[in-house]
Design an enzyme around this catalytic site. Structure first.
Site, PDB file in Angstrom:
ATOM      1  N   LYS A   1      16.260 179.929  42.189  1.00 30.79           N
ATOM      2  CA  LYS A   1      16.520 179.970  43.614  1.00 30.79           C
ATOM      3  C   LYS A   1      15.238 179.610  44.364  1.00 30.79           C
ATOM      4  O   LYS A   1      14.189 180.218  44.139  1.00 30.79           O
ATOM      5  CB  LYS A   1      16.994 181.369  44.030  1.00 30.79           C
ATOM      6  CG  LYS A   1      18.360 181.742  43.480  1.00 30.79           C
ATOM      7  CD  LYS A   1      19.466 180.925  44.144  1.00 30.79           C
ATOM      8  CE  LYS A   1      20.843 181.413  43.750  1.00 30.79           C
ATOM      9  NZ  LYS A   1      21.909 180.657  44.431  1.00 30.79           N
TER      10      LYS A   1
ATOM     11  N   ASP B   1      18.140 175.459  42.809  1.00 34.49           N
ATOM     12  CA  ASP B   1      19.109 175.635  43.885  1.00 34.49           C
ATOM     13  C   ASP B   1      18.387 176.018  45.168  1.00 34.49           C
ATOM     14  O   ASP B   1      17.839 177.113  45.288  1.00 34.49           O
ATOM     15  CB  ASP B   1      20.116 176.736  43.501  1.00 34.49           C
ATOM     16  CG  ASP B   1      21.216 176.902  44.541  1.00 34.49           C
ATOM     17  OD1 ASP B   1      21.266 176.108  45.495  1.00 34.49           O
ATOM     18  OD2 ASP B   1      22.034 177.824  44.372  1.00 34.49           O
TER      19      ASP B   1
ATOM     20  N   GLU C   1      20.338 171.474  43.459  1.00 33.60           N
ATOM     21  CA  GLU C   1      21.589 171.913  44.085  1.00 33.60           C
ATOM     22  C   GLU C   1      21.398 172.189  45.573  1.00 33.60           C
ATOM     23  O   GLU C   1      20.495 172.917  45.971  1.00 33.60           O
ATOM     24  CB  GLU C   1      22.090 173.175  43.373  1.00 33.60           C
ATOM     25  CG  GLU C   1      23.419 173.694  43.868  1.00 33.60           C
ATOM     26  CD  GLU C   1      23.903 174.873  43.039  1.00 33.60           C
ATOM     27  OE1 GLU C   1      24.809 175.590  43.528  1.00 33.60           O
ATOM     28  OE2 GLU C   1      23.394 175.097  41.919  1.00 33.60           O
TER      29      GLU C   1
ATOM     30  N   ASP D   1      27.054 172.356  46.546  1.00 32.91           N
ATOM     31  CA  ASP D   1      27.659 173.689  46.452  1.00 32.91           C
ATOM     32  C   ASP D   1      28.258 174.070  47.807  1.00 32.91           C
ATOM     33  O   ASP D   1      29.455 173.927  48.043  1.00 32.91           O
ATOM     34  CB  ASP D   1      26.616 174.714  45.999  1.00 32.91           C
ATOM     35  CG  ASP D   1      27.162 176.139  45.950  1.00 32.91           C
ATOM     36  OD1 ASP D   1      28.368 176.339  46.201  1.00 32.91           O
ATOM     37  OD2 ASP D   1      26.389 177.068  45.669  1.00 32.91           O
TER      38      ASP D   1
ATOM     39  N   LYS E   1      33.474 177.318  43.637  1.00 26.97           N
ATOM     40  CA  LYS E   1      33.455 178.781  43.686  1.00 26.97           C
ATOM     41  C   LYS E   1      34.788 179.271  44.230  1.00 26.97           C
ATOM     42  O   LYS E   1      35.265 178.790  45.271  1.00 26.97           O
ATOM     43  CB  LYS E   1      32.304 179.290  44.565  1.00 26.97           C
ATOM     44  CG  LYS E   1      30.928 179.030  43.969  1.00 26.97           C
ATOM     45  CD  LYS E   1      29.816 179.551  44.876  1.00 26.97           C
ATOM     46  CE  LYS E   1      28.445 179.324  44.239  1.00 26.97           C
ATOM     47  NZ  LYS E   1      27.346 179.740  45.149  1.00 26.97           N
TER      48      LYS E   1
END
Length: 369
Positions: free
Chosen positions: A163, A191, A218, A243, A267
């Site tokens: 992250k 990400d 991402e 995403d 998701k």
């Protein structure tokens, strides 16, 4: 079979350590658990974990939409009629995918239990035997995040999702520190969670990351900036994943038409559950775009639902559903064989829900019958 009662539980899932992403730091994960009862005595469980930075929903809004809007309109419905059920929910409220996902997941749990089959058999059958588990590294100082990565390698992990999305130069230092510490044979995915904002900032980062052999970057830009992803893709050979920019079929069409990404992250909380997620995978397959199933850091209930989708589709080649590994207490018993996940052949979602823990973690609850 008819739905005769809908129980709602607003819970806090306790995290082992804070979970830090570009836009927020979580000390616990707020979740809404749905329990559907039927006239045949079969019970199904679903879950909705909202993220206001992704879909505009909150824990509180998800709960109240379920209580006041969705539960009343599906009460008395046959949960096996999943297409019709989604049409009813879509007619009752625009959007609100997390609330709809909670209902959808509970219905698939019910259908599987009714038929004596795992949920993946209801959406195409089993394709994959197992998936490697990727450990997610929260935002920390470079030396601390590198130390965590090294410790997880010792536990058998060979894949990390980092992250980032704060200061670009600091993010580059974090990624470089992890790569240096774990070596070149370990997979690293990055990400940014929209944190780099735009294509110009992203290209600055990519210049420094070019030689680090990253699996992909991402969502570096804001969710709605599909054209920004197109521009970045034209300037780099590092694979790009969308995403937050992918919620439903409309966004998937635009991504395909503009060839805006190499991969997409599906998701259940963004698209409305198992059934819409399977539809997105079919869209992506027609365009030859590989998919991942990710999560909002969910309990065993929604994590299991995501795995059932992933295991059923050839085009889904990676998963990031590690919520249960992050909690000190979980309402279910999804089993991880680190560094892999293998699903059982138990019916429905294939997990047992511990009602004692569910009630212990509950902040407030309601029943609609």
């Amino acid at each position: 079979m008819k739905i005769t009662a809908i129980h709602l539980y607003a819970i806090h899932l306790p995290l082992r350590v804070p979970f830090v992403v570009s836009y927020h730091s979580y000390n616990h994960m707020p979740s809404v658990i749905v329990k559907l009862e039927t006239d045949e005595g079969i019970v199904g469980y679903g879950e909705g974990v909202a993220d206001e930075h992704v879909t505009g929903e909150t824990w509180e809004s998800t709960y109240h939409i379920l209580k006041n809007t969705l539960a009343p309109v599906i009460l008395g419905s046959n949960p096996k009629n999943i297409e019709n059920l989604h049409d009813i929910m879509n007619g009752a409220i625009y959007g609100a995918p997390t609330a709809k996902a909670a209902i959808d997941i509970a219905c698939f749990d019910l259908i599987g239990k009714k038929l004596g089959q795992p949920a993946y058999q209801l959406i195409g059958g089993r394709y994959h035997d197992k998936f490697p588990i990727t450990h997610v590294l929260s935002i920390k100082e470079p030396e601390h995040i590198a130390e965590e990565a090294a410790s997880m390698v010792d536990k058998g992990y060979d894949s990390f999702k980092m992250k980032v999305g704060t200061d670009v130069q600091k993010d580059v230092e974090r990624i470089q520190a992890v790569r240096e510490r774990v070596g070149n044979d370990v997979s690293i995915r990055v990400d940014a969670n929209q944190g780099w904002k735009n294509s110009a900032t992203t290209l600055i980062a990519l210049r420094s990351l070019r030689d680090l052999n990253l699996d992909w970057i991402e969502q570096p830009v804001l969710a709605d900036d599909i054209d920004g992803m197109v521009f970045i893709k034209s300037k780099t050979d590092v694979p790009l994943m969308i995403d937050e920019g992918l919620k439903g079929s409309r966004e998937m069409r635009e991504i395909i038409q503009k060839r805006a990404a190499d991969k997409v992250n599906i998701k259940l909380m963004k698209c409305g559950g198992i059934y819409p997620a399977a539809k997105l995978a079919h869209q992506a397959e027609m365009a030859g775009i590989e998919c991942q199933v990710g999560s909002m850091v969910e309990s065993s209930i929604a994590s299991s639902a995501g795995f059932h989708v992933a295991f059923s589709k050839k085009i889904i080649t990676s998963v990031e559903l590690t919520g249960p590994l992050k909690f000190t207490k979980d309402v279910g018993n999804l089993h991880y064989d680190v560094p892999f996940i293998r699903l059982t052949e138990q019916p429905g979602l294939g997990i047992d829900v511990n009602e004692d823990i569910l009630h212990e973690l509950t902040v407030f609850q309601d029943v609609i019958d």
